[in-house]
Design an enzyme around this catalytic site. Sequence first.
Site, mmCIF file in Angstrom:
data_model
loop_
_atom_site.group_PDB
_atom_site.id
_atom_site.type_symbol
_atom_site.label_atom_id
_atom_site.label_comp_id
_atom_site.label_asym_id
_atom_site.label_seq_id
_atom_site.Cartn_x
_atom_site.Cartn_y
_atom_site.Cartn_z
ATOM 1 N N CYS A 196 44.390 49.087 53.224
ATOM 2 C CA CYS A 196 43.851 50.190 52.414
ATOM 3 C C CYS A 196 43.063 51.216 53.213
ATOM 4 C CB CYS A 196 42.989 49.628 51.302
ATOM 5 S SG CYS A 196 43.905 48.500 50.241
ATOM 6 N N GLU B 204 40.196 42.525 48.545
ATOM 7 C CA GLU B 204 40.893 41.279 48.823
ATOM 8 C C GLU B 204 39.845 40.198 49.070
ATOM 9 O OE1 GLU B 204 44.027 41.572 51.698
ATOM 10 O OE2 GLU B 204 44.766 43.428 50.813
HETATM 11 C C1 UGA Z 1 38.962 48.052 50.284
HETATM 12 C C2 UGA Z 1 37.801 48.508 49.391
HETATM 13 O O1 UGA Z 1 36.611 47.829 49.759
HETATM 14 C C3 UGA Z 1 38.121 48.213 47.926
HETATM 15 O O2 UGA Z 1 37.086 48.693 47.091
HETATM 16 C C4 UGA Z 1 39.441 48.901 47.569
HETATM 17 O O3 UGA Z 1 39.822 48.641 46.216
HETATM 18 C C5 UGA Z 1 40.527 48.384 48.485
HETATM 19 O O4 UGA Z 1 40.171 48.665 49.861
HETATM 20 C C6 UGA Z 1 41.799 49.092 48.125
HETATM 21 O O5 UGA Z 1 41.887 50.305 48.356
HETATM 22 O O6 UGA Z 1 42.691 48.474 47.531
HETATM 23 P P1 UGA Z 1 39.741 45.688 51.274
HETATM 24 O O7 UGA Z 1 40.840 46.410 51.976
HETATM 25 O O8 UGA Z 1 40.026 44.410 50.573
HETATM 26 O O9 UGA Z 1 39.048 46.638 50.170
HETATM 27 O O10 UGA Z 1 38.667 45.383 52.396
HETATM 28 P P2 UGA Z 1 37.101 45.656 52.637
HETATM 29 O O11 UGA Z 1 36.318 44.546 52.123
HETATM 30 O O12 UGA Z 1 36.755 47.024 52.204
HETATM 31 O O13 UGA Z 1 37.077 45.603 54.225
HETATM 32 C C7 UGA Z 1 37.832 46.532 54.993
HETATM 33 C C8 UGA Z 1 37.648 46.315 56.453
HETATM 34 O O14 UGA Z 1 36.355 46.749 56.856
HETATM 35 C C9 UGA Z 1 37.762 44.867 56.943
HETATM 36 O O15 UGA Z 1 38.530 44.851 58.126
HETATM 37 C C10 UGA Z 1 36.332 44.462 57.197
HETATM 38 O O16 UGA Z 1 36.228 43.474 58.175
HETATM 39 C C11 UGA Z 1 35.748 45.774 57.667
HETATM 40 N N1 UGA Z 1 34.275 45.884 57.494
HETATM 41 C C12 UGA Z 1 33.726 45.806 56.252
HETATM 42 C C13 UGA Z 1 33.454 46.106 58.601
HETATM 43 O O17 UGA Z 1 33.944 46.202 59.752
HETATM 44 N N2 UGA Z 1 32.112 46.234 58.419
HETATM 45 C C14 UGA Z 1 31.538 46.153 57.192
HETATM 46 O O18 UGA Z 1 30.301 46.282 57.109
HETATM 47 C C15 UGA Z 1 32.367 45.937 56.083
#
Ligand code: UGA
Length: 446
Positions: free
Chosen positions: A269, A156
């Site tokens: 997700c 997203e």
């Molecule tokens: C995630 C995956 O990254 C995608 O590759 C996948 O396609 C998607 O789920 C899905 O299954 O549809 P998304 O849910 O958009 O994507 O979010 P992310 O960017 O992965 O972040 C997830 C969470 O982790 C967020 O709350 C973010 O703030 C947190 N996060 C991310 C951290 O706390 N630390 C980090 O270093 C990175």
Amino acid sequence: MRISMIGCGYLGAVHAACMAEIGHHVVGLDIDQRRIDSLSAGRAPFHEPGLPALLQRNVANGRLRFTTDPALIRDADLHFVGVGTPQLDGELGADTSYVDAALETILTHADRGDGTPALVVGKSTVPVGTAQRLLNRIHDAGSDLLLAWNPEFLREGHAVEDTLHPDRIVYGLPEDMEAGAAARALLDECYAPQLAAQTPVVVSNYPTAELVKVAANSFLATKISFINSMAELCDATGGDVTRLAEAIGFDDRIGSKFLQAGIGFGGGCLPKDIRAFMARADELGVDEALTFLQEVDAINLRRRHHAVALAEEAVGGSLQDKRVAVLGMTFKPDTDDLRDSPALDIADRILAAGAHVVVVDPAASEELRRRRPDLDVAHSVEEAVTGADVVMVLTPWKEYVTLDPTALLPLVKSPVIIDGRNVLDPHHWDAAGWTYLGMGRRVSTW
Ligand code: UGA
């Protein structure tokens, strides 16, 4: 090609628009009339950079249509399935009933008109084994539809870019060689621009393709919980987890991405996918293989508790009647998605502890005002922090990362900042007269 997209949620709306953008004729089908009306008018029903322009351009040029009428998917060459697979109520497993319903719709209506079978392409995140079950259903129905599994990895906030320029494409193909070759040919034709750009394609059987998706999300969740467990160690020892992450990230076997410690992961997700994966492993009798994901989940949820404890500590022990400003409510920046948002969960816990919580968010304020009358939703950061006993940055929107501590200082009652994502400069805030509290990070000389 003629393409149908069943399910026009996050994945479906973006995929439909991107498929039209690369030249296909696309019909997006959904049961939600309001969503369809919005998409048909070229309006994105959620905040996603770049999507409105794509929708407007392709609705206007006639390559992209949205409908609630399943009959309109009839002549498609490819039917993408991108419906939701939410966590079952009160259970860890995923609800695949929308995927089943999508297949029934395709079985009822699909007819390419030239006697050749159309291809059903699963994109939803499903428990391993689902594709084979769907293929069995196709055969039981006496249909010659082809089926491939083609998981989606879009993030997203970067969804358009991720769809138009993916870092890899996975084809999960049936064991039957002839059917597999026919499915592959149709997928190759569909993704011709991506293939021309040398995007790596991994070809596998169904279970591998299904597993790739949950394995990727489990790995990402594990990486985040790993660094958050290091944050706990840093808190106990006076270390700085951001420096630690920087240092280990230089090892390219580890890599620096997804090592941002803070209040943990949320969204529609990662949390649900690791739980559904554990539930499926349990059904398969290999639950031990994924016991570590329980720990990943537990570490993640502990971060929320820790953030509340920090706020409590910051106001001297009890949050009762304290004014707490929370900056950022979505589960991450550049989205208006509040699903399983750690920020919202923390705000709720602080509210339950008797505090007056004032929140602000660049994209979710309107929705919060509608859905959550119990939260005080401010119109600006200045309004949110005025009179605050403690300020918390919980979602790293650019406008919060670049806040000026000197300008905010005269507005607050007590200058304490909790940096829930470790994105502020501790020295900068400290020098401006604030007490800085990070997550596994404190103000230190080095
Ligand atoms: C995630 C995956 O990254 C995608 O590759 C996948 O396609 C998607 O789920 C899905 O299954 O549809 P998304 O849910 O958009 O994507 O979010 P992310 O960017 O992965 O972040 C997830 C969470 O982790 C967020 O709350 C973010 O703030 C947190 N996060 C991310 C951290 O706390 N630390 C980090 O270093 C990175």
